[in-house]
Design a protein around this motif. Structure first.
Motif, mmCIF file in Angstrom:
data_model
loop_
_atom_site.group_PDB
_atom_site.id
_atom_site.type_symbol
_atom_site.label_atom_id
_atom_site.label_comp_id
_atom_site.label_asym_id
_atom_site.label_seq_id
_atom_site.Cartn_x
_atom_site.Cartn_y
_atom_site.Cartn_z
ATOM 1 N N THR A 1 0.819 -0.996 -0.130
ATOM 2 C CA THR A 1 -0.149 0.403 -0.216
ATOM 3 C C THR A 1 0.936 1.067 0.349
ATOM 4 O O THR A 1 0.793 2.126 -0.611
ATOM 5 C CB THR A 1 -1.003 -0.154 0.893
ATOM 6 N N GLN A 2 2.334 1.623 0.967
ATOM 7 C CA GLN A 2 2.797 2.255 0.910
ATOM 8 C C GLN A 2 3.721 2.680 -0.720
ATOM 9 O O GLN A 2 4.400 2.995 -0.794
ATOM 10 C CB GLN A 2 3.863 1.913 2.028
ATOM 11 N N GLY A 3 3.602 1.138 -1.294
ATOM 12 C CA GLY A 3 4.036 1.175 -2.984
ATOM 13 C C GLY A 3 6.078 0.886 -2.721
ATOM 14 O O GLY A 3 6.380 1.364 -3.822
ATOM 15 N N HIS A 4 5.708 0.501 -1.572
ATOM 16 C CA HIS A 4 7.559 -0.142 -2.004
ATOM 17 C C HIS A 4 7.320 -1.684 -2.049
ATOM 18 O O HIS A 4 6.315 -2.383 -2.426
ATOM 19 C CB HIS A 4 7.460 -0.382 -0.387
ATOM 20 N N ALA A 5 8.417 -1.918 -3.002
ATOM 21 C CA ALA A 5 8.642 -3.080 -3.838
ATOM 22 C C ALA A 5 9.726 -3.823 -3.128
ATOM 23 O O ALA A 5 10.484 -3.870 -2.084
ATOM 24 C CB ALA A 5 10.031 -2.987 -5.026
#
Length: 303
Positions: free
Chosen positions: A257-261
């Motif tokens: 959700t935070q956009g991290h890989a």
């Protein structure tokens, strides 16, 4: 957006046989990368009882449900029961992790032996212990290990030299804030690039400051909210692979959700240029929630 490398320490025979398979399935389902680091010799977990006099050890044990997470039988290995040889018994389990597409590497030969004795022994001892683990890795996988992560973050210059001499390409043996090249007092490199653990572990957080198994993921997600710097998160097969799987699921969902890989150490290392990494000493210090000294990212060498 940042990359978060998932580093999985596998400390025990139980963690290998009961924690690794569900972790592999969970991570594959989530499409997450990860690096599994294996203990490859005897499980002597019971000998950790001799740490009882270490400041903070009994407090940590009392708040992290050691018996519940590790099991009573595991806590007897090496004391009242013979320590099972993890690499010999679980070679197929280890190979299945690589077959599932995950990076595999070396944690140690004997977890308790390395964690309790490295800092008191000489360079020859560190070399011999590491060589045993690396040779067993080659026997199991048919290839040499490229990555190492020290048991209990017990690490020093002698161990770094051993990594360098034995072909380790990159390592995650330390705690810190960003990747670095370990150097001696003279400034000369002494080992491969270090990708230190940057986030606290579950057993360092649970039981402190109102943090519980049900809300610990929220605390970790606060650390990575709006993060642009890459992180390394160390999880344990005996915790996130077993009773605390629900915490890992919440973390993965939150990080997505935070956009991290979510990547492996190899993926993270591939983004680095060793020539531009800061050249830092390896220091010994403490971490909140964990007993004893750990290897830390130290200071630059004075010009």
């Amino acid at each position: 957006m940042a990359r978060i490398a998932l580093k999985i320490d596998v400390d025990t025979w139980r963690g290998t046989r009961e924690g690794v398979p569900p972790l592999t399935a969970l991570l594959r389902e989530a499409g997450a990368g990860a690096t599994f680091l294996f203990s490859l010799g005897p499980d002597h977990t019971g000998r950790a009882i001799f740490r009882a006099l270490r400041p903070g050890f009994l407090q940590k044990v009392s708040r992290t449900s050691v018996v519940e997470h590790y099991g009573l039988r595991t806590l007897l290995y090496g004391v009242l029961l013979p320590g099972p040889d993890i690499g010999l018994r679980e070679a197929a389990t280890l190979r299945a992790v690589r077959a599932a597409g995950f990076e595999v590497g070396v944690h140690c030969w004997d977890h308790v032996r390395w964690q309790d004795h490295l800092l008191a022994r000489d360079a020859a001892w560190a070399h011999a212990e590491m060589r045993r683990a690396l040779e067993r890795f080659t026997q199991i996988f048919g290839t040499a290990a490229r990555v190492h992560g020290a048991a209990g973050w017990q690490f020093n210059e002698a161990a770094a030299h051993a990594e360098q001499e034995m072909g380790i390409a990159y390592a995650s043996d330390t705690r810190g804030t960003h990747p670095f090249m370990p150097v001696a007092a003279c400034g000369a490199p002494i080992g491969p690039a270090q990708l230190p653990t940057t986030l606290p572990t579950l057993d360092e957080l649970i039981g402190l400051g109102g943090i519980t198994e049900d809300n610990v993921h929220e605390h970790l997600l606060e650390r990575t909210h709006s993060a642009t710097q890459d992180h390394v998160y160390t999880l344990h097969a005996e915790l996130e692979g077993m009773r605390l799987q629900h915490v890992l699921r919440s973390l993965i969902a939150g990080w997505r959700t935070q956009g991290h890989a979510l990547v492996s150490l190899a993926d993270l290392h591939a983004t680095l240029d060793p020539a531009t990494l800061p050249r830092l000493r390896i220091a010994q210090g403490t971490i909140a929630g964990r007993s004893g000294l750990l290897a830390l990212q130290g200071e630059p060498v004075a010009a």
